[in-house]
Scaffold this motif. Sequence first.
Motif, short mmCIF file in Angstrom:
data_model
loop_
_atom_site.label_atom_id
_atom_site.label_comp_id
_atom_site.label_asym_id
_atom_site.label_seq_id
_atom_site.Cartn_x
_atom_site.Cartn_y
_atom_site.Cartn_z
N ASP A 33 53.22 3.76 62.56
CA ASP A 33 53.10 2.30 62.58
C ASP A 33 54.31 1.69 63.32
O ASP A 33 55.45 2.00 62.99
CB ASP A 33 53.09 1.84 61.12
N PRO A 34 54.07 0.84 64.34
CA PRO A 34 55.20 0.27 65.10
C PRO A 34 56.22 -0.45 64.20
O PRO A 34 57.41 -0.51 64.52
CB PRO A 34 54.53 -0.72 66.05
N ALA A 35 55.76 -0.98 63.07
CA ALA A 35 56.69 -1.67 62.16
C ALA A 35 57.76 -0.71 61.64
O ALA A 35 58.86 -1.13 61.30
CB ALA A 35 55.92 -2.28 60.99
N ARG A 36 57.45 0.58 61.61
CA ARG A 36 58.41 1.57 61.12
C ARG A 36 59.69 1.56 61.95
O ARG A 36 60.80 1.61 61.42
CB ARG A 36 57.80 2.98 61.19
N ILE A 37 59.54 1.50 63.28
CA ILE A 37 60.73 1.49 64.13
C ILE A 37 61.54 0.23 63.86
O ILE A 37 62.76 0.27 63.77
CB ILE A 37 60.34 1.59 65.63
N ALA A 38 60.85 -0.91 63.68
CA ALA A 38 61.56 -2.16 63.41
C ALA A 38 62.31 -2.07 62.08
O ALA A 38 63.46 -2.54 61.97
CB ALA A 38 60.57 -3.32 63.40
N GLN A 39 61.69 -1.47 61.07
CA GLN A 39 62.37 -1.31 59.78
C GLN A 39 63.61 -0.43 59.91
O GLN A 39 64.67 -0.72 59.36
CB GLN A 39 61.42 -0.71 58.74
N LEU A 40 63.44 0.66 60.67
CA LEU A 40 64.56 1.59 60.84
C LEU A 40 65.69 0.92 61.61
O LEU A 40 66.86 0.97 61.18
CB LEU A 40 64.07 2.84 61.59
N ALA B 48 60.00 1.27 70.96
CA ALA B 48 58.90 0.49 70.38
C ALA B 48 58.34 -0.51 71.39
O ALA B 48 57.14 -0.73 71.45
CB ALA B 48 59.38 -0.23 69.13
N ASP B 49 59.22 -1.10 72.19
CA ASP B 49 58.78 -2.19 73.08
C ASP B 49 58.14 -1.68 74.37
O ASP B 49 57.21 -2.31 74.88
CB ASP B 49 59.97 -3.08 73.47
N ARG B 50 58.66 -0.59 74.89
CA ARG B 50 58.27 -0.24 76.26
C ARG B 50 57.33 0.95 76.37
O ARG B 50 56.61 1.08 77.36
CB ARG B 50 59.53 0.03 77.09
N VAL B 51 57.35 1.84 75.38
CA VAL B 51 56.55 3.05 75.53
C VAL B 51 55.16 2.84 74.94
O VAL B 51 55.02 2.33 73.84
CB VAL B 51 57.26 4.24 74.85
N ARG B 52 54.14 3.20 75.71
CA ARG B 52 52.77 3.08 75.24
C ARG B 52 51.96 4.20 75.86
O ARG B 52 52.42 4.85 76.81
CB ARG B 52 52.22 1.71 75.59
N PRO B 53 50.75 4.46 75.37
CA PRO B 53 49.98 5.56 75.96
C PRO B 53 49.57 5.23 77.40
O PRO B 53 49.22 4.08 77.70
CB PRO B 53 48.74 5.66 75.06
N CYS B 54 49.62 6.22 78.25
CA CYS B 54 49.13 6.09 79.63
C CYS B 54 47.66 5.71 79.58
O CYS B 54 46.88 6.27 78.81
CB CYS B 54 49.32 7.43 80.35
N GLU B 55 47.27 4.73 80.39
CA GLU B 55 45.88 4.25 80.36
C GLU B 55 44.87 5.34 80.69
O GLU B 55 43.74 5.31 80.22
CB GLU B 55 45.70 3.11 81.38
N ARG B 56 45.32 6.30 81.50
CA ARG B 56 44.36 7.31 81.92
C ARG B 56 44.35 8.52 80.98
O ARG B 56 43.30 8.92 80.51
CB ARG B 56 44.67 7.75 83.35
#
Lengths: 196, 196
Positions: A33-40, B48-56
């Motif tokens: 859950d992305p909130a986990r990183i924010a909590q940490l 948390a802010d910048r990393v996300r799954p590659c669309e492909r």
Amino acid sequence: MNAIERAGKELSRLPGIGPKTALRLVYHLLKADPARIAQLTGALTDLADRVRPCERCGNYSDSDLCDVCSNPRRDHTTVCVVEEAYEVGAIERTGQYPGVYHVLGGKLSPLDGVGPESLRIAGLRTRVAEEGVREVILATNASMEGEATAVYLESILRNVQSLRVTRLARGIPVGSDLEYVDGTTIAEALLGRREM
Amino acid sequence: MNAIERAGKELSRLPGIGPKTALRLVYHLLKADPARIAQLTGALTDLADRVRPCERCGNYSDSDLCDVCSNPRRDHTTVCVVEEAYEVGAIERTGQYPGVYHVLGGKLSPLDGVGPESLRIAGLRTRVAEEGVREVILATNASMEGEATAVYLESILRNVQSLRVTRLARGIPVGSDLEYVDGTTIAEALLGRREM
């Protein structure tokens, strides 16, 4: 370096966390859950912003005085001297110690350039002189350097009037087989033997 | 709960870090240069802010397409299917794979409620249909569930015209003594034996 590599590198600077473990943690955080990183990160930022050494004893605290120093029910005439703040927790968890603490912030280690002035020793002398301390328990570690630190502290506290300076007992750890205990410890346990 | 306990609790939620290790890390951070905590939290916030799954392909990336998918020198007709994004790194480090990847995001596990719709399988079918893929290498793990996932994927890709569906070879790991390799692996290695 991309964000994953940078997070891995920062985590791998923590003790006991190698590059592979660090990457595993990064991928765990990405999948959680992305909130986990924010909590940490929130908890770590609070740690940096709010926690500082207690003005009196050097233990870490959220406020000027730590929970032990600010507790009027503790025995402020008995001071247990430890090397590091995390050792306070080890003694607190026993629930058997009514006194207060003094954290040196290390141990004497001339080879690493750690002399008396690098430790919180002047503060200990001030406390002994001004706070009516009746006993100082030297609870530095049983290592060579911890022992040397205890000997040094005893030497500077020896002449304080009506002050007891004691050292944690040496002996057989609870649950140990004599067969596996080293000779020096057995010899110390013999010397320190008590009536049953 | 004070700031130290809260930081310890958050760190102990990471895999492989128990409450004692977490507290040790907290005290390490408190004793280290305060900038260290800022660097660590900065890196985790970026994560948390910048990393996300590659669309492909589903691999983690700082941008819409990951480094592999956006690299024109990779062989985009060969797709290696892995369970998790961190397995991409394991294959990349060999330096022996010229193709691209597809990250499922897990493995079929009916008991845990993970069916085909929970994994990135529809995306794989689309890629095979639209991107001129000639070979899909099933590199799910050699566990029961990884095997079942491979069998399922093979079944849905079997009828695609002129598509090879392959599986990573089973055999004796490099450097292993036969004596310590399990019988199933030896049997697989015998079946898959090659001319020298």
